[in-house]
Design a protein around this motif. Structure first.
Motif, PDB file in Angstrom:
ATOM      1  N   ASN A   1     -13.681   2.095   1.020  1.00  0.00           N
ATOM      2  CA  ASN A   1     -13.770   2.745   2.328  1.00  0.00           C
ATOM      3  C   ASN A   1     -14.083   4.228   2.109  1.00  0.00           C
ATOM      4  O   ASN A   1     -14.087   4.700   0.973  1.00  0.00           O
ATOM      5  CB  ASN A   1     -12.478   2.561   3.137  1.00  0.00           C
ATOM      6  N   VAL A   2     -14.319   4.936   3.198  1.00  0.00           N
ATOM      7  CA  VAL A   2     -14.629   6.367   3.086  1.00  0.00           C
ATOM      8  C   VAL A   2     -13.585   7.246   3.775  1.00  0.00           C
ATOM      9  O   VAL A   2     -13.764   8.461   3.858  1.00  0.00           O
ATOM     10  CB  VAL A   2     -16.036   6.689   3.665  1.00  0.00           C
ATOM     11  N   ILE A   3     -12.489   6.643   4.243  1.00  0.00           N
ATOM     12  CA  ILE A   3     -11.507   7.430   5.002  1.00  0.00           C
ATOM     13  C   ILE A   3     -10.221   7.715   4.246  1.00  0.00           C
ATOM     14  O   ILE A   3      -9.345   8.411   4.751  1.00  0.00           O
ATOM     15  CB  ILE A   3     -11.155   6.763   6.347  1.00  0.00           C
ATOM     16  N   GLY A   4     -10.073   7.177   3.050  1.00  0.00           N
ATOM     17  CA  GLY A   4      -8.805   7.266   2.322  1.00  0.00           C
ATOM     18  C   GLY A   4      -8.228   8.661   2.202  1.00  0.00           C
ATOM     19  O   GLY A   4      -7.059   8.899   2.524  1.00  0.00           O
ATOM     20  N   LYS A   5      -9.049   9.588   1.752  1.00  0.00           N
ATOM     21  CA  LYS A   5      -8.576  10.960   1.543  1.00  0.00           C
ATOM     22  C   LYS A   5      -8.142  11.608   2.866  1.00  0.00           C
ATOM     23  O   LYS A   5      -7.073  12.220   2.950  1.00  0.00           O
ATOM     24  CB  LYS A   5      -9.686  11.784   0.903  1.00  0.00           C
ATOM     25  N   GLN A   6      -8.962  11.438   3.887  1.00  0.00           N
ATOM     26  CA  GLN A   6      -8.632  12.036   5.189  1.00  0.00           C
ATOM     27  C   GLN A   6      -7.406  11.379   5.815  1.00  0.00           C
ATOM     28  O   GLN A   6      -6.571  12.059   6.409  1.00  0.00           O
ATOM     29  CB  GLN A   6      -9.832  11.932   6.136  1.00  0.00           C
ATOM     30  N   LEU A   7      -7.293  10.062   5.667  1.00  0.00           N
ATOM     31  CA  LEU A   7      -6.122   9.361   6.205  1.00  0.00           C
ATOM     32  C   LEU A   7      -4.852   9.919   5.586  1.00  0.00           C
ATOM     33  O   LEU A   7      -3.885  10.212   6.291  1.00  0.00           O
ATOM     34  CB  LEU A   7      -6.229   7.861   5.954  1.00  0.00           C
TER      35      LEU A   7
ATOM     36  N   LEU B   1      -1.776   0.296   3.967  1.00  0.00           N
ATOM     37  CA  LEU B   1      -2.085   1.704   4.254  1.00  0.00           C
ATOM     38  C   LEU B   1      -2.261   2.478   2.952  1.00  0.00           C
ATOM     39  O   LEU B   1      -3.187   3.281   2.811  1.00  0.00           O
ATOM     40  CB  LEU B   1      -0.983   2.337   5.109  1.00  0.00           C
ATOM     41  N   TYR B   2      -1.383   2.218   1.999  1.00  0.00           N
ATOM     42  CA  TYR B   2      -1.502   2.848   0.685  1.00  0.00           C
ATOM     43  C   TYR B   2      -2.826   2.444   0.032  1.00  0.00           C
ATOM     44  O   TYR B   2      -3.543   3.290  -0.510  1.00  0.00           O
ATOM     45  CB  TYR B   2      -0.316   2.458  -0.204  1.00  0.00           C
ATOM     46  N   ASP B   3      -3.152   1.163   0.113  1.00  0.00           N
ATOM     47  CA  ASP B   3      -4.399   0.677  -0.472  1.00  0.00           C
ATOM     48  C   ASP B   3      -5.625   1.319   0.179  1.00  0.00           C
ATOM     49  O   ASP B   3      -6.617   1.591  -0.495  1.00  0.00           O
ATOM     50  CB  ASP B   3      -4.492  -0.850  -0.362  1.00  0.00           C
ATOM     51  N   ILE B   4      -5.550   1.573   1.475  1.00  0.00           N
ATOM     52  CA  ILE B   4      -6.650   2.270   2.154  1.00  0.00           C
ATOM     53  C   ILE B   4      -6.767   3.690   1.609  1.00  0.00           C
ATOM     54  O   ILE B   4      -7.863   4.157   1.293  1.00  0.00           O
ATOM     55  CB  ILE B   4      -6.441   2.288   3.687  1.00  0.00           C
ATOM     56  N   GLU B   5      -5.646   4.361   1.467  1.00  0.00           N
ATOM     57  CA  GLU B   5      -5.664   5.748   0.983  1.00  0.00           C
ATOM     58  C   GLU B   5      -6.215   5.871  -0.427  1.00  0.00           C
ATOM     59  O   GLU B   5      -6.832   6.881  -0.755  1.00  0.00           O
ATOM     60  CB  GLU B   5      -4.260   6.353   1.054  1.00  0.00           C
ATOM     61  N   ILE B   6      -6.005   4.856  -1.254  1.00  0.00           N
ATOM     62  CA  ILE B   6      -6.536   4.933  -2.616  1.00  0.00           C
ATOM     63  C   ILE B   6      -7.864   4.182  -2.746  1.00  0.00           C
ATOM     64  O   ILE B   6      -8.324   3.885  -3.851  1.00  0.00           O
ATOM     65  CB  ILE B   6      -5.506   4.444  -3.671  1.00  0.00           C
ATOM     66  N   ASN B   7      -8.469   3.893  -1.599  1.00  0.00           N
ATOM     67  CA  ASN B   7      -9.799   3.283  -1.524  1.00  0.00           C
ATOM     68  C   ASN B   7      -9.881   1.905  -2.167  1.00  0.00           C
ATOM     69  O   ASN B   7     -10.909   1.529  -2.731  1.00  0.00           O
ATOM     70  CB  ASN B   7     -10.856   4.218  -2.128  1.00  0.00           C
TER      71      ASN B   7
ATOM     72  N   LEU C   1      -6.004   3.874  13.911  1.00  0.00           N
ATOM     73  CA  LEU C   1      -5.476   4.945  13.061  1.00  0.00           C
ATOM     74  C   LEU C   1      -5.718   6.305  13.700  1.00  0.00           C
ATOM     75  O   LEU C   1      -4.812   7.148  13.760  1.00  0.00           O
ATOM     76  CB  LEU C   1      -6.105   4.886  11.670  1.00  0.00           C
ATOM     77  N   ALA C   2      -6.916   6.517  14.204  1.00  0.00           N
ATOM     78  CA  ALA C   2      -7.233   7.789  14.861  1.00  0.00           C
ATOM     79  C   ALA C   2      -6.348   7.988  16.089  1.00  0.00           C
ATOM     80  O   ALA C   2      -5.811   9.075  16.313  1.00  0.00           O
ATOM     81  CB  ALA C   2      -8.711   7.839  15.240  1.00  0.00           C
ATOM     82  N   TYR C   3      -6.171   6.939  16.874  1.00  0.00           N
ATOM     83  CA  TYR C   3      -5.349   7.021  18.075  1.00  0.00           C
ATOM     84  C   TYR C   3      -3.906   7.404  17.746  1.00  0.00           C
ATOM     85  O   TYR C   3      -3.335   8.316  18.339  1.00  0.00           O
ATOM     86  CB  TYR C   3      -5.384   5.680  18.825  1.00  0.00           C
ATOM     87  N   VAL C   4      -3.328   6.701  16.781  1.00  0.00           N
ATOM     88  CA  VAL C   4      -1.924   6.939  16.402  1.00  0.00           C
ATOM     89  C   VAL C   4      -1.753   8.323  15.783  1.00  0.00           C
ATOM     90  O   VAL C   4      -0.745   8.993  16.012  1.00  0.00           O
ATOM     91  CB  VAL C   4      -1.432   5.827  15.448  1.00  0.00           C
ATOM     92  N   LEU C   5      -2.743   8.774  15.035  1.00  0.00           N
ATOM     93  CA  LEU C   5      -2.666  10.097  14.410  1.00  0.00           C
ATOM     94  C   LEU C   5      -3.069  11.223  15.371  1.00  0.00           C
ATOM     95  O   LEU C   5      -2.997  12.393  15.020  1.00  0.00           O
ATOM     96  CB  LEU C   5      -3.556  10.136  13.160  1.00  0.00           C
ATOM     97  N   GLU C   6      -3.502  10.835  16.566  1.00  0.00           N
ATOM     98  CA  GLU C   6      -3.911  11.781  17.606  1.00  0.00           C
ATOM     99  C   GLU C   6      -5.067  12.671  17.144  1.00  0.00           C
ATOM    100  O   GLU C   6      -5.048  13.894  17.308  1.00  0.00           O
ATOM    101  CB  GLU C   6      -2.722  12.620  18.084  1.00  0.00           C
TER     102      GLU C   6
ATOM    103  N   LEU D   1     -11.608  11.245  10.596  1.00  0.00           N
ATOM    104  CA  LEU D   1     -11.380  10.364   9.448  1.00  0.00           C
ATOM    105  C   LEU D   1     -12.672  10.119   8.659  1.00  0.00           C
ATOM    106  O   LEU D   1     -12.633   9.846   7.469  1.00  0.00           O
ATOM    107  CB  LEU D   1     -10.791   9.028   9.905  1.00  0.00           C
ATOM    108  N   LEU D   2     -13.794  10.244   9.332  1.00  0.00           N
ATOM    109  CA  LEU D   2     -15.096   9.998   8.698  1.00  0.00           C
ATOM    110  C   LEU D   2     -15.733  11.265   8.142  1.00  0.00           C
ATOM    111  O   LEU D   2     -16.886  11.246   7.722  1.00  0.00           O
ATOM    112  CB  LEU D   2     -16.045   9.338   9.705  1.00  0.00           C
TER     113      LEU D   2
END
Length: 85
Positions: A12-18, A48-54, A66-71, A77-78
């Motif tokens: 994915n491309v959002i891990g770092k930003q997430l 969620l951890y797996d997303i963050e580490i791509n 994710l965007a909604y919950v993080l406001e 994220l992109l």
């Protein structure tokens, strides 16, 4: 051979930003997972951890949730992806 393509070696491309936004909002994986469940999107804390580490792909509705919950805006994220183009 995997049926899922990787982008620059990542799933994915959002891990770092997430990770940055999750930490900025002072949310643990558990708390973020619960907030997502409350709006009907089930992403386990390990996922969620797996997303963050791509290491896991992100579905379009998960990205929006994710965007909604993080406001934040989905584009936040992109951000890393947008800088490539």
């Amino acid at each position: 051979m995997s049926l899922i393509s990787k982008f620059d070696g990542n799933m994915n491309v959002i891990g770092k930003q997430l990770r940055e936004y999750r930490i900025k909002k002072n949310l643990s994986y558990e708390k973020l997972s619960v907030k997502l469940q409350l709006i009907g999107v089930n992403i386990h804390k390990q996922s969620l951890y797996d997303i963050e580490i791509n290491k896991r792909t992100v579905k379009d509705y998960e990205l929006c949730a994710l965007a909604y919950v993080l406001e934040i805006d989905v584009n936040d994220l992109l951000k890393d992806m947008q800088e490539l183009f």
